[in-house]
Design a protein around this motif. Sequence first.
Motif, PDB file in Angstrom:
ATOM      1  N   GLY A  75       0.798  -1.517  -0.108  1.00  0.00           N
ATOM      2  CA  GLY A  75      -0.219  -0.397   0.157  1.00  0.00           C
ATOM      3  C   GLY A  75       0.683   1.213  -0.272  1.00  0.00           C
ATOM      4  N   ARG A  76       1.840   1.114   1.207  1.00  0.00           N
ATOM      5  CA  ARG A  76       2.709   2.251   0.598  1.00  0.00           C
ATOM      6  C   ARG A  76       3.605   2.282  -0.164  1.00  0.00           C
ATOM      7  NH1 ARG A  76       5.678   4.850   4.339  1.00  0.00           N
ATOM      8  NH2 ARG A  76       8.022   5.952   3.778  1.00  0.00           N
ATOM      9  N   VAL A  77       3.999   1.643  -1.447  1.00  0.00           N
ATOM     10  CA  VAL A  77       4.272   1.819  -2.684  1.00  0.00           C
ATOM     11  C   VAL A  77       3.137   2.469  -3.558  1.00  0.00           C
ATOM     12  CG1 VAL A  77       5.776   0.807  -5.042  1.00  0.00           C
ATOM     13  CG2 VAL A  77       6.363   0.122  -2.689  1.00  0.00           C
ATOM     14  N   ILE A  78       1.890   2.147  -3.338  1.00  0.00           N
ATOM     15  CA  ILE A  78       1.068   2.146  -4.600  1.00  0.00           C
ATOM     16  C   ILE A  78       0.988   4.204  -3.789  1.00  0.00           C
ATOM     17  CG2 ILE A  78      -1.095   2.332  -4.866  1.00  0.00           C
ATOM     18  CD1 ILE A  78      -1.178  -0.993  -4.329  1.00  0.00           C
ATOM     19  N   ALA A  79       0.693   4.211  -3.045  1.00  0.00           N
ATOM     20  CA  ALA A  79       0.653   5.986  -2.055  1.00  0.00           C
ATOM     21  C   ALA A  79       1.326   6.832  -2.777  1.00  0.00           C
ATOM     22  CB  ALA A  79       0.101   6.015  -0.893  1.00  0.00           C
ATOM     23  N   LEU A  80       3.015   6.410  -2.558  1.00  0.00           N
ATOM     24  CA  LEU A  80       3.833   6.585  -2.947  1.00  0.00           C
ATOM     25  C   LEU A  80       4.550   6.746  -4.531  1.00  0.00           C
ATOM     26  CD1 LEU A  80       6.307   5.071  -0.906  1.00  0.00           C
ATOM     27  CD2 LEU A  80       5.789   7.489  -0.718  1.00  0.00           C
ATOM     28  N   THR A  81       3.164   6.652  -4.721  1.00  0.00           N
ATOM     29  CA  THR A  81       3.474   6.727  -6.807  1.00  0.00           C
ATOM     30  C   THR A  81       2.418   7.138  -7.116  1.00  0.00           C
ATOM     31  OG1 THR A  81       4.760   4.114  -6.943  1.00  0.00           O
ATOM     32  CG2 THR A  81       3.162   5.137  -8.441  1.00  0.00           C
ATOM     33  N   GLY A  82       1.711   6.569  -6.445  1.00  0.00           N
ATOM     34  CA  GLY A  82       0.543   8.279  -6.370  1.00  0.00           C
ATOM     35  C   GLY A  82       0.354   9.286  -6.258  1.00  0.00           C
ATOM     36  N   CYS A  83       0.954   9.308  -4.962  1.00  0.00           N
ATOM     37  CA  CYS A  83       1.743  10.886  -4.819  1.00  0.00           C
ATOM     38  C   CYS A  83       2.053  11.556  -5.766  1.00  0.00           C
ATOM     39  CB  CYS A  83       1.378  11.454  -2.941  1.00  0.00           C
ATOM     40  SG  CYS A  83       0.263  10.088  -2.005  1.00  0.00           S
ATOM     41  N   SER A  84       3.491  10.900  -5.532  1.00  0.00           N
ATOM     42  CA  SER A  84       4.830  11.561  -6.833  1.00  0.00           C
ATOM     43  C   SER A  84       3.838  11.904  -8.253  1.00  0.00           C
ATOM     44  CB  SER A  84       5.116  11.020  -6.818  1.00  0.00           C
ATOM     45  OG  SER A  84       5.794   9.935  -5.523  1.00  0.00           O
ATOM     46  N   ILE A  85       2.954  10.912  -8.879  1.00  0.00           N
ATOM     47  CA  ILE A  85       3.090  10.915 -10.224  1.00  0.00           C
ATOM     48  C   ILE A  85       1.679  12.405  -9.890  1.00  0.00           C
ATOM     49  CG2 ILE A  85       0.915  10.335 -12.214  1.00  0.00           C
ATOM     50  CD1 ILE A  85       1.696   7.699 -11.254  1.00  0.00           C
ATOM     51  N   GLU A  86       0.994  12.277  -9.110  1.00  0.00           N
ATOM     52  CA  GLU A  86      -0.264  13.772  -8.696  1.00  0.00           C
ATOM     53  C   GLU A  86       0.249  14.537  -8.697  1.00  0.00           C
ATOM     54  OE1 GLU A  86      -3.118  15.018  -5.506  1.00  0.00           O
ATOM     55  OE2 GLU A  86      -2.037  13.731  -5.001  1.00  0.00           O
ATOM     56  N   MET A  87       1.241  15.359  -8.045  1.00  0.00           N
ATOM     57  CA  MET A  87       2.271  16.023  -8.125  1.00  0.00           C
ATOM     58  C   MET A  87       3.386  16.741  -9.339  1.00  0.00           C
ATOM     59  SD  MET A  87       3.816  18.111  -5.352  1.00  0.00           S
ATOM     60  CE  MET A  87       3.108  19.565  -6.156  1.00  0.00           C
ATOM     61  N   VAL A  88       3.418  15.268 -10.178  1.00  0.00           N
ATOM     62  CA  VAL A  88       4.485  15.892 -11.610  1.00  0.00           C
ATOM     63  C   VAL A  88       3.193  16.377 -12.150  1.00  0.00           C
ATOM     64  CG1 VAL A  88       5.001  15.155 -13.023  1.00  0.00           C
ATOM     65  CG2 VAL A  88       6.205  14.768 -10.628  1.00  0.00           C
ATOM     66  N   GLY A  89       2.689  15.568 -12.006  1.00  0.00           N
ATOM     67  CA  GLY A  89       0.789  15.935 -13.148  1.00  0.00           C
ATOM     68  C   GLY A  89      -0.075  16.981 -13.034  1.00  0.00           C
ATOM     69  N   VAL A  90       0.096  17.798 -11.216  1.00  0.00           N
ATOM     70  CA  VAL A  90      -0.528  19.053 -11.256  1.00  0.00           C
ATOM     71  C   VAL A  90       0.457  20.459 -11.275  1.00  0.00           C
ATOM     72  CG1 VAL A  90      -0.954  20.470  -9.163  1.00  0.00           C
ATOM     73  CG2 VAL A  90      -1.956  18.638  -8.687  1.00  0.00           C
ATOM     74  N   LEU A  91       1.924  19.432 -11.130  1.00  0.00           N
ATOM     75  CA  LEU A  91       2.945  21.025 -11.539  1.00  0.00           C
ATOM     76  C   LEU A  91       2.747  21.264 -12.800  1.00  0.00           C
ATOM     77  CD1 LEU A  91       5.403  20.173  -9.143  1.00  0.00           C
ATOM     78  CD2 LEU A  91       3.901  22.346  -9.322  1.00  0.00           C
ATOM     79  N   VAL A  92       3.039  19.861 -13.968  1.00  0.00           N
ATOM     80  CA  VAL A  92       3.388  20.267 -15.286  1.00  0.00           C
ATOM     81  C   VAL A  92       2.102  20.483 -16.294  1.00  0.00           C
ATOM     82  CG1 VAL A  92       3.166  19.442 -18.033  1.00  0.00           C
ATOM     83  CG2 VAL A  92       4.935  17.891 -15.198  1.00  0.00           C
ATOM     84  N   VAL A  93       0.619  19.919 -15.742  1.00  0.00           N
ATOM     85  CA  VAL A  93      -0.848  20.061 -16.536  1.00  0.00           C
ATOM     86  C   VAL A  93      -0.911  22.120 -15.937  1.00  0.00           C
ATOM     87  CG1 VAL A  93      -3.331  20.386 -15.770  1.00  0.00           C
ATOM     88  CG2 VAL A  93      -1.989  18.346 -15.911  1.00  0.00           C
ATOM     89  N   GLY A  94      -0.686  22.392 -14.098  1.00  0.00           N
ATOM     90  CA  GLY A  94      -1.126  23.573 -13.760  1.00  0.00           C
ATOM     91  C   GLY A  94       0.064  24.872 -15.014  1.00  0.00           C
ATOM     92  N   THR A  95       1.239  24.278 -15.112  1.00  0.00           N
ATOM     93  CA  THR A  95       1.913  24.747 -15.697  1.00  0.00           C
ATOM     94  C   THR A  95       1.674  25.154 -17.031  1.00  0.00           C
ATOM     95  OG1 THR A  95       4.133  24.655 -14.765  1.00  0.00           O
ATOM     96  CG2 THR A  95       4.595  26.084 -16.901  1.00  0.00           C
ATOM     97  N   LEU A  96       1.293  24.083 -17.897  1.00  0.00           N
ATOM     98  CA  LEU A  96       0.573  24.348 -19.539  1.00  0.00           C
ATOM     99  C   LEU A  96      -0.249  24.794 -19.677  1.00  0.00           C
ATOM    100  CD1 LEU A  96       1.269  20.422 -20.874  1.00  0.00           C
ATOM    101  CD2 LEU A  96       2.985  21.983 -21.250  1.00  0.00           C
TER     102      LEU A  96
END
Length: 141
Positions: A75-96
Amino acid sequence: MAEPTTRPRDAALGSGPGRVLLTVYLIFAVAAGARALVQIATKFGEAPLAYLLSAVAALVYIAATVGLAVGGARGRVIALTGCSIEMVGVLVVGTLTVTDAAAFPDDTVWSRYGSGYGYVPLVLPLIGLWWLWHNRPRDRA
C-alpha cells in the motif's frame, strides 16, 4: 486467547489526520471521476485532452486512496507512486494551462494548479508525501 493484532505504524490511518487524508483522497477520486465521466460522455469533442487528463487525475486519486487504505509495504508503494504522479501532474498541467491556455479550452482537475478546487490538488500530494514520510517504517536494530 488470541493476541490482538495491530497494524504497523506506516499504515495507521484508523483515526486522526490519517483518516482525514484518506477521506480527502476518496472525495477527490469520486469528484474527479464523476467530472471526467460526465465530460467525456457529453462533450468529449470540445476538449478531449482536458477531459482525459481529468480521468487520469481520477485514476491517480483512486490509486493513492487504495494505497493509503491498504497500508503495509504494498500500500505504501502504491500511495507513494500515486502521490508522486499527482504532484508531477499538477505541476506540469498547471504550468501548461497558465502558459498555453489556448491548448486547454476547458479546465481539468489540475488546471492552474487546481485553482478550481481551491488549490487542494496542489497541496494534497505534498501532505500525502509528508504523511507517508512521517509514518515510514523505522529500523528497529
